[in-house]
Design an enzyme around this catalytic site. Sequence first.
Site, mmCIF file in Angstrom:
data_model
loop_
_atom_site.group_PDB
_atom_site.id
_atom_site.type_symbol
_atom_site.label_atom_id
_atom_site.label_comp_id
_atom_site.label_asym_id
_atom_site.label_seq_id
_atom_site.Cartn_x
_atom_site.Cartn_y
_atom_site.Cartn_z
ATOM 1 N N ASP A 13 38.143 71.889 -3.870
ATOM 2 C CA ASP A 13 37.033 71.902 -4.875
ATOM 3 C C ASP A 13 35.838 71.522 -4.492
ATOM 4 O O ASP A 13 34.930 70.875 -5.137
ATOM 5 C CB ASP A 13 37.421 70.862 -6.130
ATOM 6 C CG ASP A 13 38.875 71.609 -7.011
ATOM 7 O OD1 ASP A 13 38.949 72.781 -6.955
ATOM 8 O OD2 ASP A 13 39.485 70.954 -7.501
ATOM 9 N N LYS A 16 33.513 75.604 -2.167
ATOM 10 C CA LYS A 16 33.600 76.942 -1.560
ATOM 11 C C LYS A 16 32.955 78.184 -2.340
ATOM 12 O O LYS A 16 32.115 78.727 -1.751
ATOM 13 C CB LYS A 16 35.058 77.203 -1.107
ATOM 14 C CG LYS A 16 35.720 75.860 -0.162
ATOM 15 C CD LYS A 16 37.264 75.907 -0.156
ATOM 16 C CE LYS A 16 38.202 75.958 -1.205
ATOM 17 N NZ LYS A 16 38.024 74.696 -1.912
ATOM 18 N N GLY A 40 40.661 77.821 -7.603
ATOM 19 C CA GLY A 40 39.757 78.062 -8.535
ATOM 20 C C GLY A 40 38.468 77.890 -8.130
ATOM 21 O O GLY A 40 37.785 76.712 -7.937
ATOM 22 N N HIS A 41 37.538 78.982 -7.733
ATOM 23 C CA HIS A 41 36.204 78.939 -6.913
ATOM 24 C C HIS A 41 35.130 79.601 -7.910
ATOM 25 O O HIS A 41 35.234 80.567 -8.599
ATOM 26 C CB HIS A 41 36.478 80.112 -5.730
ATOM 27 C CG HIS A 41 37.245 79.335 -4.765
ATOM 28 N ND1 HIS A 41 37.408 80.290 -3.358
ATOM 29 C CD2 HIS A 41 38.109 78.477 -4.686
ATOM 30 C CE1 HIS A 41 38.578 79.617 -2.992
ATOM 31 N NE2 HIS A 41 38.606 78.481 -3.718
ATOM 32 N N GLN A 224 41.632 75.897 -1.138
ATOM 33 C CA GLN A 224 42.195 74.313 -1.201
ATOM 34 C C GLN A 224 41.429 73.670 -0.211
ATOM 35 O O GLN A 224 40.165 74.096 0.012
ATOM 36 C CB GLN A 224 43.733 74.258 -0.909
ATOM 37 C CG GLN A 224 44.568 74.667 -1.795
ATOM 38 C CD GLN A 224 44.902 76.236 -2.088
ATOM 39 O OE1 GLN A 224 45.052 77.023 -1.020
ATOM 40 N NE2 GLN A 224 44.475 76.761 -3.275
HETATM 41 P P1 GDP Z 1 35.697 75.415 -4.821
HETATM 42 O O1 GDP Z 1 37.303 75.545 -5.469
HETATM 43 O O2 GDP Z 1 35.614 75.058 -3.627
HETATM 44 O O3 GDP Z 1 35.384 76.695 -5.054
HETATM 45 O O4 GDP Z 1 35.254 74.461 -5.870
HETATM 46 P P2 GDP Z 1 35.226 74.444 -7.524
HETATM 47 O O5 GDP Z 1 34.608 75.555 -7.907
HETATM 48 O O6 GDP Z 1 36.596 74.375 -8.019
HETATM 49 O O7 GDP Z 1 34.359 73.056 -7.780
HETATM 50 C C1 GDP Z 1 33.142 73.031 -7.664
HETATM 51 C C2 GDP Z 1 32.242 72.474 -8.912
HETATM 52 O O8 GDP Z 1 31.078 72.005 -8.402
HETATM 53 C C3 GDP Z 1 32.065 73.769 -9.603
HETATM 54 O O9 GDP Z 1 32.061 73.628 -10.787
HETATM 55 C C4 GDP Z 1 30.784 74.200 -9.196
HETATM 56 O O10 GDP Z 1 29.896 74.889 -10.121
HETATM 57 C C5 GDP Z 1 30.046 72.727 -9.034
HETATM 58 N N1 GDP Z 1 28.970 72.642 -7.825
HETATM 59 C C6 GDP Z 1 29.046 73.214 -6.568
HETATM 60 N N2 GDP Z 1 28.044 72.866 -5.859
HETATM 61 C C7 GDP Z 1 27.442 71.777 -6.446
HETATM 62 C C8 GDP Z 1 26.241 71.089 -6.267
HETATM 63 O O11 GDP Z 1 25.640 71.039 -5.247
HETATM 64 N N3 GDP Z 1 26.017 70.181 -7.478
HETATM 65 C C9 GDP Z 1 26.757 70.113 -8.396
HETATM 66 N N4 GDP Z 1 26.198 69.404 -9.502
HETATM 67 N N5 GDP Z 1 27.628 71.003 -8.785
HETATM 68 C C10 GDP Z 1 28.127 71.579 -7.749
HETATM 69 P P1 IMO Z 2 40.589 75.336 -4.537
HETATM 70 O O1 IMO Z 2 40.613 76.473 -3.680
HETATM 71 C C1 IMO Z 2 42.139 71.252 -5.503
HETATM 72 C C2 IMO Z 2 46.463 70.807 -5.331
HETATM 73 C C3 IMO Z 2 47.233 70.659 -6.619
HETATM 74 C C4 IMO Z 2 48.471 70.002 -6.288
HETATM 75 C C5 IMO Z 2 48.918 70.479 -4.919
HETATM 76 C C6 IMO Z 2 49.874 71.576 -4.890
HETATM 77 O O2 IMO Z 2 40.053 75.693 -5.811
HETATM 78 O O3 IMO Z 2 39.885 74.319 -3.947
HETATM 79 P P2 IMO Z 2 50.116 74.053 -5.667
HETATM 80 O O4 IMO Z 2 49.684 74.777 -6.789
HETATM 81 O O5 IMO Z 2 49.507 74.333 -4.464
HETATM 82 O O6 IMO Z 2 51.563 73.889 -5.502
HETATM 83 O O7 IMO Z 2 49.487 72.536 -5.896
HETATM 84 O O8 IMO Z 2 47.427 71.183 -4.451
HETATM 85 N N1 IMO Z 2 45.620 72.061 -5.498
HETATM 86 C C7 IMO Z 2 44.238 72.089 -5.546
HETATM 87 N N2 IMO Z 2 43.551 71.244 -5.576
HETATM 88 N N3 IMO Z 2 41.598 72.663 -5.451
HETATM 89 C C8 IMO Z 2 42.594 73.728 -5.155
HETATM 90 O O9 IMO Z 2 42.304 74.762 -4.784
HETATM 91 C C9 IMO Z 2 43.783 73.505 -5.144
HETATM 92 N N4 IMO Z 2 44.907 74.255 -5.159
HETATM 93 C C10 IMO Z 2 46.073 73.486 -5.401
HETATM 94 O O10 IMO Z 2 46.505 70.005 -7.695
HETATM 95 O O11 IMO Z 2 47.968 68.581 -6.089
HETATM 96 MG MG MG Z 3 38.376 74.900 -7.105
#
Ligand code: GDP
Ligand code: IMO
Ligand code: MG
Length: 423
Positions: A13, A16, A40-41, A224
């Site tokens: 998270d 990415k 979840g991207h 991840q």
């Molecule tokens: P990913 O899994 O690495 O793609 O990241 P996620 O989408 O799960 O989580 C990142 C969260 O931060 C999302 O809700 C994005 O919309 C938000 N986000 C990304 N970059 C920024 C930033 O620079 N500032 C803020 N406030 N939010 C951001």
């Molecule tokens: P993105 O790509 C954050 C965490 C779960 C749990 C552990 C194992 O959005 O960054 P699993 O479902 O793989 O058996 O879970 O890994 N986890 C993540 N945490 N971002 C993710 O993906 C994750 N994918 C799995 O919360 O702790």
């Molecule tokens: Mg994510």
Amino acid sequence: MAVDLLLGLQWGDEGKGKIVDVLTANYNIIARFQGGPNAGHTLEFDGIKHVLHTIPSGIFHENAINLVGNGVVIDPVIFKKELDNLKKFDLDYKSKLLISRKAHIILPTHRLLDAASETAKGKAKIGSTLKGIGPTYMDKTGRNGLRIGDLEMSDWKEKYRNLANKHESMISYYGVDIQYNLRELEKDFFEAVEVLKTLTFIDSEEYLHRAQKDSKTILAEGAQGSLLDIDFGTYPFVTSSNTTAAGACTGLGIAPNQIGEVFGIFKAYATRVGSGPFPTELFDEDGKRMAKIGNEFGATTGRPRRCGWLDLVALKYAVQVNGVTQLMMMKGDVLSGFDTLKVCTGYNYKGEEIEHLPYNIEEDNLSPIYKEIKGWKEDLTKMSDESQFPQAFKDYIAFIEEELQVPIKIVSVGPDRKQTIMR
Ligand code: GDP
Ligand code: IMO
Ligand code: MG
């Protein structure tokens, strides 16, 4: 042409999805190499927010090909939902979204097994997203898995049935009370498989080799984060794939000497969702503030993310394991308004000061050593150039670069595509 990689350096998270979307303007092909719908991207543009789970984050760029690589595990039911959500964009999936024949399929019973395993673990549970990731990779390495290419064979349903039957007896082995109606789950599954079959399945390693020869630019998108890597993460509280750079080689069929830039992405603080050690975790108002302003809720499960200060020891480790050549720092805007920031530069471990991640990082034997850094008050979200940054934020960036010895080339100051500053 070398293949560039983008991967998360913390516990996932990091942002990415947002950065892959921004960088896609420079690439012909975006390829996911591991993980599955546990990811979840999120990306945002034109006031709309999109969350992708399996589909690569370059999908909104008309000119890019998006490839789901052999290292990914695919749940047809979730994949179909993702496609449904994208329908309004009128994208040409047949030619723009390709799937590796060697990618493994998540069965409904894999999800049930995940739930049974987690329930049986009780307090020691991993905090899995329960998407069936672990059981599917277990079948892959156990050489029992069902692959995308199998769907092109006439006997795939037989293979499916044998595997599902085995899973049912494994579920009863756990001896926990898991309620399910397999008929219902299978109805959705078989329907979704038919939708999946309308897409293009390819020998993806072959495709990528040809693309390289034809001088196409390729960006591999990780899921991840490095601290969730099956080998190098905080085991057993990890996911079931190699999230680090080597995973891109096995997950796409790219030779190590073909890797170009390695983009390492991190938040200006740290978060973790699910169980497991997190040395810099905050349980006070500072942590709550990060969670609130950063809107730290899981993009896949909606669970609140645990928040804490930036851990440079862990980050250094991730930079090393991945061979990061450029850094990207996200969510600096969330830290506006703190008088003082803390950054972990070492640990007290069993009465000793150390600067590496030890084998056992349980809370009882390890506590972070912090350096305090002056905060800033200014709102960063409207800034479009680093010359506008307050001095304290510039100092924060410079300190991290100095510690990690890698340049921070992108600073993100908000979730939107436009809130991205190149340096
Ligand atoms: P990913 O899994 O690495 O793609 O990241 P996620 O989408 O799960 O989580 C990142 C969260 O931060 C999302 O809700 C994005 O919309 C938000 N986000 C990304 N970059 C920024 C930033 O620079 N500032 C803020 N406030 N939010 C951001
Ligand atoms: P993105 O790509 C954050 C965490 C779960 C749990 C552990 C194992 O959005 O960054 P699993 O479902 O793989 O058996 O879970 O890994 N986890 C993540 N945490 N971002 C993710 O993906 C994750 N994918 C799995 O919360 O702790
Ligand atoms: Mg994510």
